[in-house]
Design an enzyme around this catalytic site. Structure first.
Site, PDB file in Angstrom:
ATOM      1  N   GLU A   1       0.226   5.187   0.857  1.00  0.00           N
ATOM      2  CA  GLU A   1      -0.707   6.180   1.398  1.00  0.00           C
ATOM      3  C   GLU A   1      -0.332   7.591   0.952  1.00  0.00           C
ATOM      4  O   GLU A   1       0.683   7.818   0.290  1.00  0.00           O
ATOM      5  CB  GLU A   1      -0.747   6.048   2.933  1.00  0.00           C
ATOM      6  CG  GLU A   1      -1.289   4.675   3.336  1.00  0.00           C
ATOM      7  CD  GLU A   1      -1.503   4.499   4.821  1.00  0.00           C
ATOM      8  OE1 GLU A   1      -0.979   5.304   5.621  1.00  0.00           O
ATOM      9  OE2 GLU A   1      -2.228   3.544   5.183  1.00  0.00           O
TER      10      GLU A   1
ATOM     11  N   ASN B   1       0.820  -1.215   0.000  1.00  0.00           N
ATOM     12  CA  ASN B   1       0.000   0.000   0.000  1.00  0.00           C
ATOM     13  C   ASN B   1       0.856   1.269   0.000  1.00  0.00           C
ATOM     14  O   ASN B   1       1.963   1.304   0.544  1.00  0.00           O
ATOM     15  CB  ASN B   1      -1.020   0.001   1.152  1.00  0.00           C
ATOM     16  CG  ASN B   1      -0.438  -0.317   2.509  1.00  0.00           C
ATOM     17  OD1 ASN B   1       0.575  -0.979   2.630  1.00  0.00           O
ATOM     18  ND2 ASN B   1      -1.091   0.163   3.543  1.00  0.00           N
TER      19      ASN B   1
ATOM     20  N   CYS C   1     -10.276  -5.193   0.232  1.00  0.00           N
ATOM     21  CA  CYS C   1     -11.395  -4.250   0.349  1.00  0.00           C
ATOM     22  C   CYS C   1     -12.268  -4.362  -0.906  1.00  0.00           C
ATOM     23  O   CYS C   1     -11.888  -4.987  -1.902  1.00  0.00           O
ATOM     24  CB  CYS C   1     -10.878  -2.823   0.536  1.00  0.00           C
ATOM     25  SG  CYS C   1     -10.286  -2.044  -0.981  1.00  0.00           S
TER      26      CYS C   1
ATOM     27  N   GLU D   1      -3.081  -4.521  -3.262  1.00  0.00           N
ATOM     28  CA  GLU D   1      -3.555  -5.322  -4.401  1.00  0.00           C
ATOM     29  C   GLU D   1      -3.611  -4.469  -5.664  1.00  0.00           C
ATOM     30  O   GLU D   1      -3.274  -4.912  -6.759  1.00  0.00           O
ATOM     31  CB  GLU D   1      -4.971  -5.869  -4.117  1.00  0.00           C
ATOM     32  CG  GLU D   1      -5.085  -6.738  -2.885  1.00  0.00           C
ATOM     33  CD  GLU D   1      -5.454  -5.935  -1.642  1.00  0.00           C
ATOM     34  OE1 GLU D   1      -4.876  -4.849  -1.420  1.00  0.00           O
ATOM     35  OE2 GLU D   1      -6.306  -6.412  -0.890  1.00  0.00           O
TER      36      GLU D   1
ATOM     37  N   CYS E   1      -4.210   0.719  -2.313  1.00  0.00           N
ATOM     38  CA  CYS E   1      -4.062  -0.563  -1.626  1.00  0.00           C
ATOM     39  C   CYS E   1      -2.994  -1.419  -2.295  1.00  0.00           C
ATOM     40  O   CYS E   1      -2.694  -1.260  -3.486  1.00  0.00           O
ATOM     41  CB  CYS E   1      -5.385  -1.331  -1.646  1.00  0.00           C
ATOM     42  SG  CYS E   1      -6.665  -0.642  -0.603  1.00  0.00           S
TER      43      CYS E   1
ATOM     44  N   CYS F   1     -10.671  -3.240  -4.189  1.00  0.00           N
ATOM     45  CA  CYS F   1      -9.653  -4.183  -4.687  1.00  0.00           C
ATOM     46  C   CYS F   1     -10.292  -5.430  -5.282  1.00  0.00           C
ATOM     47  O   CYS F   1      -9.775  -5.996  -6.242  1.00  0.00           O
ATOM     48  CB  CYS F   1      -8.686  -4.559  -3.568  1.00  0.00           C
ATOM     49  SG  CYS F   1      -7.532  -3.218  -3.212  1.00  0.00           S
TER      50      CYS F   1
HETATM   51  N1  THU Z   1      -5.331  -1.696   2.549  1.00  0.00           N
HETATM   52  C1  THU Z   1      -4.783  -2.451   1.526  1.00  0.00           C
HETATM   53  O1  THU Z   1      -3.660  -2.183   1.087  1.00  0.00           O
HETATM   54  N2  THU Z   1      -5.517  -3.488   1.029  1.00  0.00           N
HETATM   55  C2  THU Z   1      -6.760  -3.835   1.478  1.00  0.00           C
HETATM   56  O2  THU Z   1      -7.394  -4.688   0.881  1.00  0.00           O
HETATM   57  C3  THU Z   1      -7.290  -3.214   2.701  1.00  0.00           C
HETATM   58  C4  THU Z   1      -6.655  -1.933   3.087  1.00  0.00           C
HETATM   59  C5  THU Z   1      -4.552  -0.576   3.069  1.00  0.00           C
HETATM   60  C6  THU Z   1      -5.126   0.783   2.737  1.00  0.00           C
HETATM   61  C7  THU Z   1      -4.537   1.644   3.831  1.00  0.00           C
HETATM   62  O3  THU Z   1      -3.252   2.095   3.427  1.00  0.00           O
HETATM   63  C8  THU Z   1      -4.376   0.689   5.006  1.00  0.00           C
HETATM   64  O4  THU Z   1      -4.504  -0.620   4.470  1.00  0.00           O
HETATM   65  C9  THU Z   1      -5.403   0.892   6.109  1.00  0.00           C
HETATM   66  O5  THU Z   1      -6.692   0.851   5.603  1.00  0.00           O
END
Ligand code: THU
Length: 139
Positions: A46, A44, A90, A57, A55, A93
């Site tokens: 941010e 991920n 999520c 994925e 994310c 994704c």
């Molecule tokens: N996140 C992912 O990278 N993949 C997911 O499927 C769920 C959430 C990340 C997004 C954010 O940077 C952190 O997890 C907290 O939500």
């Protein structure tokens, strides 16, 4: 000896160490296996404007898409955090993964692992995202 699933989860765990997650401190890694056995990873990314975060994925799928290999995706592992609960993709994704699934006519296998390394559960994308909308619907 590590089996193929363990190896994919391990690749996801390694990828998670490269996450840029200074706001949530929730490090997520994804590892995606292609038909030829190659593994592509993502973590991920941010942003100070929180809602723009990417994310793990989605990052991995973007790398694959830029190599024109979306139709070759077969298996995904996701791992995140340090807790006991498996991290599941999520909703966004799931939709991003569905693009690859439909192009390759493959119901993806998705391994969701807990950050503490003790658990993982395995799903099919069609169970995580039933009645999906995809490229086939735009014809
Ligand atoms: N996140 C992912 O990278 N993949 C997911 O499927 C769920 C959430 C990340 C997004 C954010 O940077 C952190 O997890 C907290 O939500």
């Amino acid at each position: 000896m590590m089996n193929a699933t363990q190896a994919l989860i391990e690749a996801a765990r390694e990828a998670a160490t490269r996450a840029y997650a200074p706001y949530s401190n929730f490090y997520v890694g994804a590892a995606i296996r292609l038909t030829d056995g190659r593994i592509v990873t993502g973590a991920n990314v941010e942003n100070a404007s929180y809602g723009l975060s990417l994310c793990a994925e989605t990052v991995a799928i973007a790398k694959i898409a830029n190599e024109e290999l979306l139709a070759e995706v077969v298996e995904v592992a996701v791992i995140g955090g340090t807790g006991a609960e498996p991290v599941r993709p999520c909703g966004r994704c799931r939709q991003v993964l569905n693009e690859a699934a439909q192009l390759g006519k493959c119901d993806l296998t998705i391994h969701c692992a807990s950050g503490d390394g003790k658990r993982h559960e395995t799903h099919k994308l069609s169970d995580l995202l039933p009645y999906a909308f995809g490229p086939a619907d735009l014809i």
